[in-house]
Design a protein around this motif. Structure first.
Motif, PDB file in Angstrom:
ATOM      1  N   LEU A  81       0.774   1.184  -7.097  1.00  0.00           N
ATOM      2  CA  LEU A  81       0.496   2.094  -6.083  1.00  0.00           C
ATOM      3  C   LEU A  81      -1.192   1.758  -5.833  1.00  0.00           C
ATOM      4  N   ILE A  82      -1.839   2.438  -6.524  1.00  0.00           N
ATOM      5  CA  ILE A  82      -3.187   2.556  -6.616  1.00  0.00           C
ATOM      6  C   ILE A  82      -3.944   1.288  -6.634  1.00  0.00           C
ATOM      7  N   GLY A  83      -3.390   0.293  -7.249  1.00  0.00           N
ATOM      8  CA  GLY A  83      -4.004  -1.057  -7.548  1.00  0.00           C
ATOM      9  C   GLY A  83      -3.660  -2.007  -6.554  1.00  0.00           C
ATOM     10  N   GLN A  84      -3.021  -1.560  -5.523  1.00  0.00           N
ATOM     11  CA  GLN A  84      -2.759  -2.518  -4.424  1.00  0.00           C
ATOM     12  C   GLN A  84      -4.181  -2.770  -3.511  1.00  0.00           C
ATOM     13  N   PRO A  85      -4.513  -3.925  -2.866  1.00  0.00           N
ATOM     14  CA  PRO A  85      -5.792  -4.332  -2.440  1.00  0.00           C
ATOM     15  C   PRO A  85      -6.138  -3.420  -1.504  1.00  0.00           C
ATOM     16  N   HIS A  86      -5.127  -2.695  -0.517  1.00  0.00           N
ATOM     17  CA  HIS A  86      -5.866  -1.831   0.425  1.00  0.00           C
ATOM     18  C   HIS A  86      -5.933  -0.372   0.026  1.00  0.00           C
ATOM     19  N   ARG A  87      -5.751  -0.131  -1.257  1.00  0.00           N
ATOM     20  CA  ARG A  87      -5.970   1.126  -1.668  1.00  0.00           C
ATOM     21  C   ARG A  87      -7.114   1.431  -2.801  1.00  0.00           C
ATOM     22  N   ILE A  88      -7.363   0.108  -3.529  1.00  0.00           N
ATOM     23  CA  ILE A  88      -8.353   0.242  -4.732  1.00  0.00           C
ATOM     24  C   ILE A  88      -9.640   0.573  -4.208  1.00  0.00           C
ATOM     25  N   GLY A  89     -10.316   0.413  -2.797  1.00  0.00           N
ATOM     26  CA  GLY A  89     -11.588   0.735  -2.739  1.00  0.00           C
ATOM     27  C   GLY A  89     -11.851   2.283  -2.509  1.00  0.00           C
ATOM     28  N   PRO A  90     -10.996   2.711  -1.779  1.00  0.00           N
ATOM     29  CA  PRO A  90     -11.189   4.411  -1.759  1.00  0.00           C
ATOM     30  C   PRO A  90     -11.203   5.063  -2.874  1.00  0.00           C
ATOM     31  N   ASN A 144       2.419  -4.846 -13.770  1.00  0.00           N
ATOM     32  CA  ASN A 144       2.011  -5.512 -15.021  1.00  0.00           C
ATOM     33  C   ASN A 144       1.582  -7.197 -14.872  1.00  0.00           C
ATOM     34  N   ARG A 145       1.758  -7.436 -13.365  1.00  0.00           N
ATOM     35  CA  ARG A 145       1.454  -8.724 -13.261  1.00  0.00           C
ATOM     36  C   ARG A 145       0.027  -8.787 -12.501  1.00  0.00           C
ATOM     37  N   VAL A 146      -0.289  -7.812 -11.597  1.00  0.00           N
ATOM     38  CA  VAL A 146      -1.404  -7.945 -10.825  1.00  0.00           C
ATOM     39  C   VAL A 146      -2.262  -6.875 -11.058  1.00  0.00           C
ATOM     40  N   LEU A 195       1.061  16.850 -10.331  1.00  0.00           N
ATOM     41  CA  LEU A 195       2.023  16.198  -9.213  1.00  0.00           C
ATOM     42  C   LEU A 195       1.291  16.372  -8.075  1.00  0.00           C
ATOM     43  N   GLU A 196       0.513  17.190  -7.716  1.00  0.00           N
ATOM     44  CA  GLU A 196      -0.275  17.293  -6.473  1.00  0.00           C
ATOM     45  C   GLU A 196      -1.034  16.122  -6.120  1.00  0.00           C
ATOM     46  N   VAL A 197      -1.573  15.517  -7.039  1.00  0.00           N
ATOM     47  CA  VAL A 197      -2.527  14.564  -6.771  1.00  0.00           C
ATOM     48  C   VAL A 197      -2.120  13.316  -7.737  1.00  0.00           C
ATOM     49  N   ASN A 198      -1.049  13.009  -7.790  1.00  0.00           N
ATOM     50  CA  ASN A 198      -0.296  11.860  -8.639  1.00  0.00           C
ATOM     51  C   ASN A 198      -0.178  11.031  -7.480  1.00  0.00           C
ATOM     52  N   ASP A 199      -0.610   9.581  -7.727  1.00  0.00           N
ATOM     53  CA  ASP A 199      -0.422   8.884  -6.583  1.00  0.00           C
ATOM     54  C   ASP A 199       0.955   8.357  -6.090  1.00  0.00           C
ATOM     55  N   HIS A 200       1.745   8.749  -6.699  1.00  0.00           N
ATOM     56  CA  HIS A 200       3.508   8.480  -6.773  1.00  0.00           C
ATOM     57  C   HIS A 200       3.508   9.781  -5.486  1.00  0.00           C
ATOM     58  N   TYR A 201       3.236  11.040  -5.638  1.00  0.00           N
ATOM     59  CA  TYR A 201       3.255  11.961  -4.547  1.00  0.00           C
ATOM     60  C   TYR A 201       2.516  11.728  -3.516  1.00  0.00           C
ATOM     61  N   GLY A 202       1.346  11.161  -3.612  1.00  0.00           N
ATOM     62  CA  GLY A 202       0.541  10.914  -2.466  1.00  0.00           C
ATOM     63  C   GLY A 202       1.034  10.001  -1.455  1.00  0.00           C
ATOM     64  N   PHE A 203       1.392   8.896  -1.972  1.00  0.00           N
ATOM     65  CA  PHE A 203       1.798   7.831  -1.312  1.00  0.00           C
ATOM     66  C   PHE A 203       3.520   7.892  -0.859  1.00  0.00           C
TER      67      PHE A 203
END
Length: 301
Positions: free
Chosen positions: A254-263, A72-74, A206-214
């Motif tokens: 999860l997906i919006g972290q700097p190291h994940r957003i590019g891919p 919610n912040r970033v 659920l299989e390609v949910n980022d929560h399950y992925g990471f």
């Protein structure tokens, strides 16, 4: 045989994948792709539910709360900007209490033309053990709160933390909701059996949910992006025979972290450029299915 019949909850009919009426998406597209950002609010010290702990760590869980508050912040803004850049509207799985806690996030999604459906009040309060009056109150609160905050009337449901009672689907149909994301049994929309009204399931993976992925599969950002592309390629290919659905469920922290957003951005760019995808909101997929395929699926005519 009688034992088997009693064990089947009778939520939907069994219809083999290759023996169904053909689904045709608008413009002859082979796959409907929708993105489901979970915009959520987690309580620091939620009331205890006897059936399930809200946090794996003791309460108050400052670590869990603050990690998720990154959404919610970033990271909502980072995720949303990438989605907008490549033409993907969100269909928001909303903890409706976010409308009071962080209305700026909800307002941003609304300005982008995103659709809202309910993910309960808080993602730290579960449906397990609720009586009917309590469950009705959650649905009514969701309808009222989202309407007041956004002007939209919710049409779909993803139960808070995926928790249910035996009456949940019947209540959703009774209140006039059109779709549930709580059934993970198919790669196409399907009618759901309810006591009154009508309801369909829309595939929510659920299989390609980022929560399950990471969190579950321990994927790297590149591994997760590769899984999304492989999911898309296979479903788009199968959609030449009958239209399929791909959902990309996301959590911004999860997906919006700097190291994940590019891919992830590369995935959206790939799908947008491919040409086979109808990039849609969940409600648009539901509308098309109801208008063109629901009666045939239910009645075979």
């Amino acid at each position: 045989m009688d034992t088997v019949q009693r064990a089947d909850p009778q939520l939907y009919d069994f219809k083999p994948y290759r023996a169904r009426p053909k689904i045709v998406w608008p413009g002859g597209k082979q796959i409907a792709v929708w993105v489901a950002p979970n915009l959520e609010y987690y309580e620091l010290d939620p009331p205890a539910n006897p059936n399930r702990k809200s946090w794996t760590r003791p309460h108050p869980d400052v670590v869990g709360f603050s990690h998720r508050d990154h959404s919610n912040r970033v990271s909502h803004w980072r995720m949303a900007e990438v989605m907008t850049k490549y033409g993907f509207p969100g269909s928001v799985s909303l903890s409706v209490a976010l409308c009071q806690h962080h209305p700026e996030v909800v307002a941003d999604a609304n300005r982008r033309g995103w659709e809202f459906f309910s993910h309960g009040i808080y993602n730290t309060r579960y449906t397990y053990g609720m009586d009917e009056a309590q469950e009705r109150a959650i649905i009514e609160d969701s309808i009222r709160t989202v309407r007041e905050a956004t002007g939209q009337t919710i049409r779909g449901w993803l139960a808070p933390a995926l928790t249910h009672t035996t009456r949940t689907l019947d209540l959703l149909a009774e209140y006039g909701l059109h779709y549930t994301c709580d059934l993970y049994h198919d790669d196409q929309p399907q009618p759901v059996k309810v006591k009154s009204g009508r309801l369909i399931s829309i595939p929510y993976s659920l299989e390609v949910n980022d929560h399950y992925g990471f969190f579950v599969y321990n994927m790297s950002p590149r591994d997760y992006a590769d899984a999304l592309i492989r999911q898309y390629q296979r479903l788009a290919s199968e959609g030449e025979q009958s239209g399929t659905v791909m959902c990309i469920p996301l959590h911004a922290y999860l997906i919006g972290q700097p190291h994940r957003i590019g891919p992830f951005a590369e995935v959206l760019k790939h799908i947008a450029a491919d040409g086979r995808a109808w990039i849609a909101r969940a409600g648009e997929i539901a509308d098309h299915y109801y208008d063109h395929h629901y009666q045939e699926a239910v009645h075979g005519a």
